[in-house]
Write an enzyme that holds these catalytic residues in place. Structure first.
Site, PDB file in Angstrom:
ATOM      1  N   ARG A 241      -9.080  37.307   1.778  1.00  0.00           N
ATOM      2  CA  ARG A 241     -10.328  37.415   3.256  1.00  0.00           C
ATOM      3  C   ARG A 241     -11.124  36.548   3.839  1.00  0.00           C
ATOM      4  NH1 ARG A 241      -5.241  38.741   3.732  1.00  0.00           N
ATOM      5  NH2 ARG A 241      -4.198  40.860   4.505  1.00  0.00           N
ATOM      6  N   GLU A 270     -10.239  35.072  12.193  1.00  0.00           N
ATOM      7  CA  GLU A 270      -8.564  33.987  12.725  1.00  0.00           C
ATOM      8  C   GLU A 270      -7.794  35.127  13.865  1.00  0.00           C
ATOM      9  OE1 GLU A 270      -6.322  35.012   9.432  1.00  0.00           O
ATOM     10  OE2 GLU A 270      -7.587  34.605   7.879  1.00  0.00           O
ATOM     11  N   HIS A 288      -3.543  31.162   7.072  1.00  0.00           N
ATOM     12  CA  HIS A 288      -3.600  32.107   6.123  1.00  0.00           C
ATOM     13  C   HIS A 288      -2.052  31.601   6.015  1.00  0.00           C
ATOM     14  CE1 HIS A 288      -4.415  36.113   6.110  1.00  0.00           C
ATOM     15  NE2 HIS A 288      -3.851  36.495   4.930  1.00  0.00           N
TER      16      HIS A 288
END
Lengths: 307, 307
Positions: A241, A270, A288
């Site tokens: 993450r 994000e 991602h």
């Protein structure tokens, strides 16, 4: 539609849109991902009754399922996320309310691990930068692209030796890498050397692969000190993450050459990616996508059937 | 300088320039790579006496050492190339003249194999294309990058199971791939299934990795028929030589989606790369860099000491 169970859908629609058609006769999907409104306004605008919503479908890196969201949705009994990480869901509140949470667990570990290795090779061998170099060439003189580094024989430190970390280690061993790791605690029956300190792991590694879960304990586990210990030739890959890394420090280290390079599938805010990275050749940027694959809709259906 | 042995240096200077300083007191290097003139004019312009040149240092993908070049250099006794492939050297003429040829053999097999795997992951998981997507994004909406394919579990056909091919196979097995191969003949003691036909290998593979030497027999071994057999989801990686593939057909197949994608480290007319590829997202382009690494100057010195 009125009689169908209502499911609120959050987060990146990449996967969802592929399997929505198969299920739209069974569920009434409220596509919050398609709206930029805050949840309350989204529901109000569409005349959706918050207390009719029984489940949430979400993904890592999308809208977080906070206490506030859960307080609006008083009847939710199930949250399904297509991610392995559950950091975007307030698990304490779910436990208090008795809301069930279903995640991907280790379903995507191989997919994520192969992306981690791909990003590591890419960052070390400069594949994306080379691709850019070839595409931008206007002259026809000899190639003079800068040399990359060999992955084989390198010392790789894995931060978080869970199911993804193991799959990464297995693949890197075939490249002749030596594996070291940091984890919450030393694992029995594992022959890879354990480092209790991430700084020491970084100081003794040519590359770090960040595979741990994001918790209050691991937030910014990769900080300035770790990055400086990794050093000017060191490469870091993050497929965990974004908030596992102090992104501001990482950006500075990449700009100033304090570390050698990075492969990043995840970012702190994000879908925002720090624009200072766009001009750098020592970083590979991925949206991602480590677990996003053509085969995933099928896997998601399995999760989905839990509803 | 007059008393030093004269060595003509051809080909991409990437490696040479890094170790030239250590050897310039022992050899007089004539840097033909730095000139765009034909050999005869280069020698004439610099007042070099062709018959004083005793050795040639060259690299794959650079100026070929043809019968004509050798006829100009009547005293050459040794050719050292930093490449594994010797296709750029007229070996028949060397044998006739008794000129010794030293190549890299399997010295760089691991380096090249890790690049092959890197290009394969990149092409399947769309890493370079994703990197381009992130860098070019101007809006801040959710990510909608197209999904890639998983490498794990795929059937990979290796064309040319020499030392590089073996290293590729070893690494891909760790990803859970099944390995198949084509070679001049079936190898004893190898458990990977052998295909005597490249077309059949392609038809039964999700990906092909081209690792064989370029000879008259292997020129365009990857032709239209092979590419169509590989098919719309199939991916091809070439780390051998550009002329192993019918490049015109490959470009057409990539444009028209007849194959899924490609990772190319080599091209038919280097350093020329077909411009039609520059706008495609299903191809990764690398400037013949599979063996070019920071560690190579050291290895080259070993070769070099043969002079």
């Amino acid at each position: 539609m009125a009689h169908l169970p209502q499911v609120l859908v959050f987060g990146p629609p990449t996967i969802f849109t592929q399997f929505e058609p198969q299920y739209s006769h069974k569920y009434h999907f409220l596509n919050a991902w398609a709206s930029s409104l805050p949840l309350d306004q989204f529901l109000h605008t569409h005349n959706y009754e918050p207390s009719s919503i029984q489940a949430i479908l979400c993904a890592g890196g999308g809208t977080p399922v906070t206490v506030h969201v859960l307080s609006v949705l008083s009847s939710v009994k199930l949250i399904v996320t297509t991610s392995a990480g559950l950091d975007h869901i307030d698990l304490l509140e779910c436990r208090r309310r008795g809301i069930q949470v279903a995640g991907a667990g280790s379903l995507f570990s191989e997919e994520v691990a192969e992306m981690a290795v791909g990003l590591l090779i890419d960052a070390m061998r400069k594949i994306s930068a080379a691709d850019r170099y070839v595409r931008q060439r206007v002259h026809s003189g000899p190639w003079d692209f800068p040399l990359g580094s060999k992955l084989g024989g390198k010392r790789v430190g894995i931060v978080g030796l869970g199911s993804i970390g193991f799959e990464v280690a297995k693949r890197l061993e075939a490249f002749g890498c030596s594996i070291f790791y940091n984890s919450r605690k030393e694992k029995p029956f594992i022959s890879y050397p354990f480092y209790s300190s991430v700084v020491e792991l970084a100081a003794n590694s040519n590359a770090l692969v960040i595979c741990c879960a994001l918790t209050e304990q691991t937030r910014h586990i990769i900080n300035k000190e770790v990055l400086l210990a990794l050093g000017k030739e060191g490469v870091m890959v993050n497929i965990g993450r974004g908030a596992l890394v102090d992104e501001k420090e990482l950006v500075r280290c990449l700009i100033e050459g304090e570390i050698g390079g990075a492969g990043l599938d995840v970012f702190e805010n994000e879908p925002h990616v720090p624009e200072e990275l766009f001009g750098l050749d020592n970083v590979v940027l991925s949206p991602h996508a480590a677990a996003l694959l053509k085969s995933l809709p099928l896997i998601c259906v399995t999760l989905w059937q839990g509803i």
